[in-house]
Design a protein around this motif. Structure first.
Motif, PDB file in Angstrom:
ATOM      1  N   TYR A   4      36.554  18.478  -4.274  1.00 57.94           N
ATOM      2  CA  TYR A   4      37.234  17.095  -4.448  1.00 57.94           C
ATOM      3  C   TYR A   4      38.312  16.965  -3.173  1.00 57.94           C
ATOM      4  CZ  TYR A   4      41.920  17.566  -6.003  1.00 57.94           C
ATOM      5  OH  TYR A   4      43.230  18.115  -6.019  1.00 57.94           O
ATOM      6  N   ARG A   5      38.788  18.137  -2.849  1.00 66.04           N
ATOM      7  CA  ARG A   5      39.759  18.302  -1.321  1.00 66.04           C
ATOM      8  C   ARG A   5      39.169  18.443  -0.245  1.00 66.04           C
ATOM      9  NH1 ARG A   5      45.260  20.083  -3.494  1.00 66.04           N
ATOM     10  NH2 ARG A   5      45.737  20.107  -1.221  1.00 66.04           N
ATOM     11  N   CYS A   6      38.269  19.473  -0.044  1.00 67.08           N
ATOM     12  CA  CYS A   6      37.594  19.728   1.190  1.00 67.08           C
ATOM     13  C   CYS A   6      36.460  19.218   1.540  1.00 67.08           C
ATOM     14  CB  CYS A   6      37.665  21.139   1.636  1.00 67.08           C
ATOM     15  SG  CYS A   6      36.923  22.298   0.621  1.00 67.08           S
ATOM     16  N   GLY A   7      35.353  19.049   0.614  1.00 70.27           N
ATOM     17  CA  GLY A   7      34.160  18.637   0.743  1.00 70.27           C
ATOM     18  C   GLY A   7      33.240  19.651   0.422  1.00 70.27           C
ATOM     19  N   LEU A  82      34.048   9.975  -7.085  1.00 68.60           N
ATOM     20  CA  LEU A  82      35.091  10.597  -6.190  1.00 68.60           C
ATOM     21  C   LEU A  82      34.550  11.467  -5.326  1.00 68.60           C
ATOM     22  CD1 LEU A  82      38.009  11.422  -8.774  1.00 68.60           C
ATOM     23  CD2 LEU A  82      37.658   9.524  -7.202  1.00 68.60           C
ATOM     24  N   VAL A  83      34.425  11.055  -4.007  1.00 64.99           N
ATOM     25  CA  VAL A  83      34.034  11.973  -3.039  1.00 64.99           C
ATOM     26  C   VAL A  83      35.117  12.303  -2.068  1.00 64.99           C
ATOM     27  CG1 VAL A  83      32.119  12.327  -1.031  1.00 64.99           C
ATOM     28  CG2 VAL A  83      31.508  11.255  -3.414  1.00 64.99           C
ATOM     29  N   PRO A  84      35.340  13.163  -1.286  1.00 69.22           N
ATOM     30  CA  PRO A  84      36.476  13.423  -0.497  1.00 69.22           C
ATOM     31  C   PRO A  84      36.208  12.459   0.696  1.00 69.22           C
ATOM     32  CG  PRO A  84      35.538  15.426  -1.039  1.00 69.22           C
ATOM     33  CD  PRO A  84      34.746  14.509  -1.508  1.00 69.22           C
ATOM     34  N   SER A  85      37.082  11.740   1.460  1.00 72.04           N
ATOM     35  CA  SER A  85      37.070  10.737   2.471  1.00 72.04           C
ATOM     36  C   SER A  85      36.444  11.824   3.728  1.00 72.04           C
ATOM     37  CB  SER A  85      38.197  10.368   2.860  1.00 72.04           C
ATOM     38  OG  SER A  85      39.263  11.267   3.170  1.00 72.04           O
ATOM     39  N   GLY A  86      35.491  11.190   4.399  1.00 76.20           N
ATOM     40  CA  GLY A  86      34.851  12.112   5.492  1.00 76.20           C
ATOM     41  C   GLY A  86      33.924  12.961   5.270  1.00 76.20           C
ATOM     42  N   ALA A  87      33.651  13.581   3.889  1.00 76.66           N
ATOM     43  CA  ALA A  87      32.869  14.348   3.378  1.00 76.66           C
ATOM     44  C   ALA A  87      31.488  13.555   3.091  1.00 76.66           C
ATOM     45  CB  ALA A  87      33.338  15.027   2.116  1.00 76.66           C
ATOM     46  N   PRO A  88      30.406  14.183   3.491  1.00 75.25           N
ATOM     47  CA  PRO A  88      29.029  13.361   3.327  1.00 75.25           C
ATOM     48  C   PRO A  88      28.644  13.814   2.007  1.00 75.25           C
ATOM     49  CG  PRO A  88      28.755  15.536   4.790  1.00 75.25           C
ATOM     50  CD  PRO A  88      30.208  15.355   4.408  1.00 75.25           C
TER      51      PRO A  88
END
Length: 109
Positions: A4-7, A82-88
């Protein structure tokens, strides 16, 4: 499911216990990769047990259970993932992989 933090996504498991941690954030089950676990205070933004304040929670079938004290409560939040922002997301990763493979096969040799 990505961290959840770095994708980062989990790779094929190695024998033994996984170094990835399950946790609950905003009443949703999440995973935390080993590298993000090294960040000081990485549990600060996780949900905590209302009884013992532990962050060792699991979410299943609409309930949140504390693995330390056993307290169970109903999850109030439903819906969004929840998906980290910027993570595909996984679908974008699969689509990109298929595009790469199909382009290579379609090219004349």
């Amino acid at each position: 499911m990505p961290c959840y933090r770095c994708g980062a996504r989990q790779t094929d498991p190695i024998r033994g216990a996984s170094p990835w941690k399950r946790a609950v954030r905003k009443e949703r089950q999440i995973l935390v990769c080993p590298e993000c676990q090294t960040i000081d205070g990485w549990t600060a933004d996780l949900d905590h047990c209302t009884t013992c304040r532990s962050s060792a929670l699991v979410c299943r079938l609409g309930e949140i259970e504390c693995r330390d004290c056993g307290h169970v409560r109903t999850a109030e939040r439903t819906g969004d993932t929840l998906v980290p922002s910027g993570a595909p997301g996984l679908s974008e990763e699969v689509e990109a992989a298929l595009s790469r493979v199909l382009r290579r096969r379609a090219a004349p040799t």
